[in-house]
Motif scaffolding. Structure first.
Motif, PDB file in Angstrom:
ATOM      1  N   LEU A   1       0.805  -1.222   0.000  1.00  0.00           N
ATOM      2  CA  LEU A   1       0.000   0.000   0.000  1.00  0.00           C
ATOM      3  C   LEU A   1       0.837   1.271   0.000  1.00  0.00           C
ATOM      4  CD1 LEU A   1      -2.963  -0.873   2.376  1.00  0.00           C
ATOM      5  CD2 LEU A   1      -3.007  -0.565  -0.091  1.00  0.00           C
ATOM      6  N   GLY A   2       1.986   1.277   0.661  1.00  0.00           N
ATOM      7  CA  GLY A   2       2.812   2.482   0.715  1.00  0.00           C
ATOM      8  C   GLY A   2       3.105   3.036  -0.672  1.00  0.00           C
ATOM      9  N   PRO A   3       3.757   2.257  -1.537  1.00  0.00           N
ATOM     10  CA  PRO A   3       4.006   2.757  -2.895  1.00  0.00           C
ATOM     11  C   PRO A   3       2.741   2.866  -3.741  1.00  0.00           C
ATOM     12  CG  PRO A   3       4.852   0.526  -2.632  1.00  0.00           C
ATOM     13  CD  PRO A   3       4.459   0.997  -1.272  1.00  0.00           C
ATOM     14  N   LEU A   4       1.744   2.000  -3.487  1.00  0.00           N
ATOM     15  CA  LEU A   4       0.492   2.074  -4.246  1.00  0.00           C
ATOM     16  C   LEU A   4      -0.200   3.415  -4.004  1.00  0.00           C
ATOM     17  CD1 LEU A   4      -1.726   0.838  -6.022  1.00  0.00           C
ATOM     18  CD2 LEU A   4      -2.622  -0.305  -3.968  1.00  0.00           C
ATOM     19  N   ILE A   5      -0.206   3.876  -2.763  1.00  0.00           N
ATOM     20  CA  ILE A   5      -0.821   5.168  -2.431  1.00  0.00           C
ATOM     21  C   ILE A   5      -0.137   6.291  -3.207  1.00  0.00           C
ATOM     22  CG2 ILE A   5      -1.108   6.868  -0.574  1.00  0.00           C
ATOM     23  CD1 ILE A   5      -1.401   4.347   1.322  1.00  0.00           C
ATOM     24  N   GLY A   6       1.195   6.299  -3.209  1.00  0.00           N
ATOM     25  CA  GLY A   6       1.920   7.330  -3.934  1.00  0.00           C
ATOM     26  C   GLY A   6       1.670   7.290  -5.427  1.00  0.00           C
ATOM     27  N   ALA A   7       1.633   6.083  -5.988  1.00  0.00           N
ATOM     28  CA  ALA A   7       1.434   5.942  -7.431  1.00  0.00           C
ATOM     29  C   ALA A   7       0.021   6.354  -7.844  1.00  0.00           C
ATOM     30  CB  ALA A   7       1.713   4.505  -7.850  1.00  0.00           C
ATOM     31  N   ILE A   8      -0.975   5.976  -7.041  1.00  0.00           N
ATOM     32  CA  ILE A   8      -2.368   6.340  -7.327  1.00  0.00           C
ATOM     33  C   ILE A   8      -2.563   7.852  -7.166  1.00  0.00           C
ATOM     34  CG2 ILE A   8      -4.711   6.186  -6.381  1.00  0.00           C
ATOM     35  CD1 ILE A   8      -4.092   3.817  -8.090  1.00  0.00           C
ATOM     36  N   ALA A   9      -1.976   8.416  -6.119  1.00  0.00           N
ATOM     37  CA  ALA A   9      -2.087   9.858  -5.903  1.00  0.00           C
ATOM     38  C   ALA A   9      -1.489  10.636  -7.077  1.00  0.00           C
ATOM     39  CB  ALA A   9      -1.388  10.252  -4.610  1.00  0.00           C
ATOM     40  N   ALA A  10      -0.437  10.094  -7.662  1.00  0.00           N
ATOM     41  CA  ALA A  10       0.202  10.748  -8.803  1.00  0.00           C
ATOM     42  C   ALA A  10      -0.567  10.541 -10.106  1.00  0.00           C
ATOM     43  CB  ALA A  10       1.638  10.242  -8.957  1.00  0.00           C
ATOM     44  N   GLY A  11      -1.641   9.749 -10.051  1.00  0.00           N
ATOM     45  CA  GLY A  11      -2.510   9.587 -11.214  1.00  0.00           C
ATOM     46  C   GLY A  11      -2.197   8.414 -12.112  1.00  0.00           C
ATOM     47  N   ASN A  12      -1.347   7.483 -11.638  1.00  0.00           N
ATOM     48  CA  ASN A  12      -0.935   6.352 -12.454  1.00  0.00           C
ATOM     49  C   ASN A  12      -1.877   5.156 -12.344  1.00  0.00           C
ATOM     50  OD1 ASN A  12       1.957   7.227 -13.299  1.00  0.00           O
ATOM     51  ND2 ASN A  12       1.893   7.599 -11.090  1.00  0.00           N
ATOM     52  N   ARG A  13      -1.759   4.265 -13.297  1.00  0.00           N
ATOM     53  CA  ARG A  13      -2.275   2.902 -13.157  1.00  0.00           C
ATOM     54  C   ARG A  13      -1.143   2.061 -12.549  1.00  0.00           C
ATOM     55  NH1 ARG A  13      -5.819   6.389 -15.482  1.00  0.00           N
ATOM     56  NH2 ARG A  13      -7.748   5.314 -16.049  1.00  0.00           N
ATOM     57  N   VAL A  14      -1.491   0.937 -11.911  1.00  0.00           N
ATOM     58  CA  VAL A  14      -0.491   0.190 -11.146  1.00  0.00           C
ATOM     59  C   VAL A  14      -0.664  -1.316 -11.337  1.00  0.00           C
ATOM     60  CG1 VAL A  14       0.522  -0.196  -8.869  1.00  0.00           C
ATOM     61  CG2 VAL A  14      -0.508   2.021  -9.391  1.00  0.00           C
ATOM     62  N   MET A  15       0.463  -2.012 -11.496  1.00  0.00           N
ATOM     63  CA  MET A  15       0.517  -3.474 -11.415  1.00  0.00           C
ATOM     64  C   MET A  15       1.387  -3.852 -10.225  1.00  0.00           C
ATOM     65  SD  MET A  15       0.886  -5.133 -15.257  1.00  0.00           S
ATOM     66  CE  MET A  15       1.084  -6.815 -14.629  1.00  0.00           C
ATOM     67  N   LEU A  16       0.890  -4.774  -9.413  1.00  0.00           N
ATOM     68  CA  LEU A  16       1.658  -5.247  -8.265  1.00  0.00           C
ATOM     69  C   LEU A  16       1.951  -6.731  -8.404  1.00  0.00           C
ATOM     70  CD1 LEU A  16      -0.864  -3.275  -6.881  1.00  0.00           C
ATOM     71  CD2 LEU A  16       0.833  -3.359  -5.062  1.00  0.00           C
TER      72      LEU A  16
ATOM     73  N   HIS B   1      13.465   7.517  -3.522  1.00  0.00           N
ATOM     74  CA  HIS B   1      12.679   7.724  -2.313  1.00  0.00           C
ATOM     75  C   HIS B   1      11.197   7.615  -2.615  1.00  0.00           C
ATOM     76  CE1 HIS B   1      16.444  10.025  -1.644  1.00  0.00           C
ATOM     77  NE2 HIS B   1      16.320   9.598  -0.404  1.00  0.00           N
ATOM     78  N   TYR B   2      10.430   7.311  -1.572  1.00  0.00           N
ATOM     79  CA  TYR B   2       8.996   7.503  -1.631  1.00  0.00           C
ATOM     80  C   TYR B   2       8.497   7.850  -0.236  1.00  0.00           C
ATOM     81  CZ  TYR B   2       8.029   2.649  -0.010  1.00  0.00           C
ATOM     82  OH  TYR B   2       7.940   1.480   0.695  1.00  0.00           O
ATOM     83  N   HIS B   3       7.193   7.884  -0.060  1.00  0.00           N
ATOM     84  CA  HIS B   3       6.467   8.383   1.118  1.00  0.00           C
ATOM     85  C   HIS B   3       6.141   9.870   0.902  1.00  0.00           C
ATOM     86  CE1 HIS B   3       7.699   5.228   4.402  1.00  0.00           C
ATOM     87  NE2 HIS B   3       7.282   4.667   3.268  1.00  0.00           N
ATOM     88  N   GLY B   4       4.912  10.231   1.216  1.00  0.00           N
ATOM     89  CA  GLY B   4       4.506  11.622   1.188  1.00  0.00           C
ATOM     90  C   GLY B   4       4.744  12.293  -0.151  1.00  0.00           C
ATOM     91  N   GLU B   5       5.155  13.551  -0.104  1.00  0.00           N
ATOM     92  CA  GLU B   5       5.356  14.309  -1.327  1.00  0.00           C
ATOM     93  C   GLU B   5       6.455  13.710  -2.194  1.00  0.00           C
ATOM     94  OE1 GLU B   5       5.826  18.956  -2.814  1.00  0.00           O
ATOM     95  OE2 GLU B   5       6.110  18.447  -0.689  1.00  0.00           O
ATOM     96  N   GLU B   6       7.502  13.142  -1.552  1.00  0.00           N
ATOM     97  CA  GLU B   6       8.563  12.516  -2.329  1.00  0.00           C
ATOM     98  C   GLU B   6       8.037  11.320  -3.126  1.00  0.00           C
ATOM     99  OE1 GLU B   6       9.197  13.929   0.543  1.00  0.00           O
ATOM    100  OE2 GLU B   6      10.839  15.264  -0.016  1.00  0.00           O
ATOM    101  N   GLY B   7       7.075  10.587  -2.542  1.00  0.00           N
ATOM    102  CA  GLY B   7       6.470   9.489  -3.282  1.00  0.00           C
ATOM    103  C   GLY B   7       5.685   9.980  -4.476  1.00  0.00           C
ATOM    104  N   PHE B   8       4.909  11.030  -4.262  1.00  0.00           N
ATOM    105  CA  PHE B   8       4.156  11.635  -5.363  1.00  0.00           C
ATOM    106  C   PHE B   8       5.098  12.045  -6.493  1.00  0.00           C
ATOM    107  CE2 PHE B   8       2.720  15.548  -7.426  1.00  0.00           C
ATOM    108  CZ  PHE B   8       1.466  15.179  -7.890  1.00  0.00           C
ATOM    109  N   LYS B   9       6.216  12.656  -6.151  1.00  0.00           N
ATOM    110  CA  LYS B   9       7.154  13.115  -7.173  1.00  0.00           C
ATOM    111  C   LYS B   9       7.898  11.964  -7.829  1.00  0.00           C
ATOM    112  CE  LYS B   9       7.801  17.813  -5.424  1.00  0.00           C
ATOM    113  NZ  LYS B   9       8.747  18.827  -4.890  1.00  0.00           N
ATOM    114  N   THR B  10       8.182  10.912  -7.073  1.00  0.00           N
ATOM    115  CA  THR B  10       8.835   9.740  -7.656  1.00  0.00           C
ATOM    116  C   THR B  10       8.004   9.149  -8.787  1.00  0.00           C
ATOM    117  OG1 THR B  10      10.152   9.111  -5.727  1.00  0.00           O
ATOM    118  CG2 THR B  10       9.458   7.325  -7.177  1.00  0.00           C
TER     119      THR B  10
END
Length: 461
Positions: free
Chosen positions: A122-137, A416-425
């Motif tokens: 969920l940690g990276p999934l949250i960042g990826a979804i917040a950034a507007g991406n589709r995701v495969m896990l 990096h990820y988490h928070g704003e850094e995750g969004f930017k990643t």
């Protein structure tokens, strides 16, 4: 399941809506929160079944809570993160304007480990979804019950237009890492991380690697020893040491070693009075259990002194009681490899200078933990060592701070990820320069004139 078809389906969904609006992204985050809240009990039980025993408190504290907190924090700040950032323009280009737009990369691939299968999905999934991406896990084969149920719930709550979750063994993981994602994040061992990076390089896929390594802890002689030992053991024994950030070895001043032994035993026994029945987590699989036993046997054979902290070294099922190791040497596996279990080598020291030199002579760790209220000592470690992150006067808690980037350095990872850094990643930072109707750059058009030559001279000053 055809992985390439799954990826192409998600790419088609991305093409239909390449920049999801804030409202849609918040809706997806709400669905993730509902998934967690509605299914907390069954997901906790699934992890417990996969581990043979996982402390419910630890699952709630280290997986459920930080996931919900991450969603809440992301929702509060997402509007600000999505807004274009204005950047200054040189006086010679004014009144033009410059900005940075954060754009979804497309489809993000996430490879999830077994030790915290919920939070590290969920940690990276949250960042990826917040950034507007589709995701495969790609979930871990070592947590089969959880992985299967998590896949079903993601598809149920978020839908396959946004997320696809795949399961399978190493061959599926290898094929997954070779897919042409727009970004890939891997959490796991350095050995597998290198293989993932090699596979991604064929597609020039940008990669974030969250690895591990041997994170050192140092107790300064002036710091209250009992407090340090309590905080150290909480971080070390969480999830039975199966944490990438767990303290991997500890430096204790030679004059405090005996007190350290006594306190470590008392505190551990207070933490886990009924460890055989409850509260204390088992090793997650037979593979991890066998690996741990091999590390311990290698240390004993080569002369290490073993101090059981719960009276025994005998396992109960896959529960292994914690031990301290003394008199370890560099040729022992416990000093070479990340331990990933409830075993802690203790290294005596007399001067901080020697400790700093030792840390710097080894691969850069994911974390460093220093217990000290001495400003000079703290400054020396902060300026002269490099690690992915630091917790001062405690352990592992920097990972829980949403405003801090999380990631390794060198052998312990990249990005990096988490928070704003995750969004930017998970976003492409697109530079945008907007020329004004009346632009002074026309003065520089050829052929060169005396005026353009004079202006260029001024510009170079």
């Amino acid at each position: 399941m055809n992985l390439e078809t799954e990826l192409q389906d998600l790419k088609q969904q991305y093409a239909k809506e390449p920049f999801p609006a804030l409202k849609q992204r918040l809706k997806n985050l709400d669905k993730l929160a509902s998934l967690l809240k509605d299914s907390e009990g069954e997901l906790t039980q699934a992890i417990n079944d996969d581990f043979s025993y996982r402390s419910p408190l630890e699952t709630e504290l280290a997986e459920i809570y930080p996931s919900l907190k991450s969603i809440s924090n992301t929702k509060k700040q997402l509007s600000d993160w999505m807004a274009p950032e204005k950047r200054s323009v040189s006086i010679w280009f004014r009144p033009a304007k410059a900005s940075v737009m954060y754009q979804p990369k497309g489809v993000v691939g996430i490879i999830v480990p077994w030790n915290y299968p919920l939070y590290l999905a969920l940690g990276p999934l949250i960042g990826a979804i917040a950034a507007g991406n589709r995701v495969m896990l790609k979930m871990s084969e070592f947590t089969p019950k959880f992985s299967q149920r998590f896949a079903e719930l993601c598809h149920q709550y978020l839908g396959k237009d946004w997320v696809r979750v795949v399961n399978g063994g190493p061959e599926v993981g290898e094929a997954f890492s070779k897919l042409p994602f727009d970004h890939m994040l891997f959490t796991g061992s350095s050995r597998v991380g290198r293989a993932v990076m090699r596979a991604a390089s064929d597609n020039l896929t940008p990669v974030t690697l969250e690895l591990g390594g041997k994170s050192p802890t140092i107790i300064d002689q002036s710091f209250p020893l009992k407090t340090a030992v309590e905080r150290l053991l909480f971080g070390k024994l969480l999830n039975a040491g199966q944490t990438c950030l767990a303290p991997d070895y500890i430096f204790v001043h030679k004059d405090q070693v005996e007190d350290f032994k006594r306190l470590a035993s008392l505190i551990t026994q207070g933490f886990y009075p009924n460890w055989k029945e409850q509260d204390y987590t088992a090793l997650a699989s037979e593979k991890q259990f066998d690996r741990y036993q091999n590390l311990l046997e290698d240390a004993k054979t080569k002369g290490a002194e073993v101090l059981p902290l719960l009276y025994t070294t005998e396992a109960v099922g896959r529960k292994l009681p914690p031990v301290l190791l003394f008199n370890t040497t560099e040729d022992m596996l416990v000093r070479e490899e990340e331990i990933f279990g409830p075993m802690l080598p203790v290294v005596e020291y007399t001067e901080h200078e020697a400790v700093i030199e030792y840390i710097n002579s080894h691969p850069r760790p994911l974390a460093l933990y220093l217990f000290s209220d001495n400003k000079k000592v703290t400054t020396d470690y902060m300026l002269r060592t490099i690690s992915g992150g630091v917790t001062l006067n405690d352990t592992i808690l920097h990972v829980s701070q949403e405003e801090l980037p999380f990631g390794g350095v060198g052998a312990s990872g990249m990005g990096h990820y988490h928070g704003e850094e995750g969004f930017k990643t998970f976003s492409k930072a697109k530079s945008i320069f907007k020329q004004s109707r009346f632009a002074g750059t026309k003065l520089m058009y050829p052929p060169q004139t005396k005026l353009s030559k004079f202006l260029l001279g001024l510009m170079k000053k």
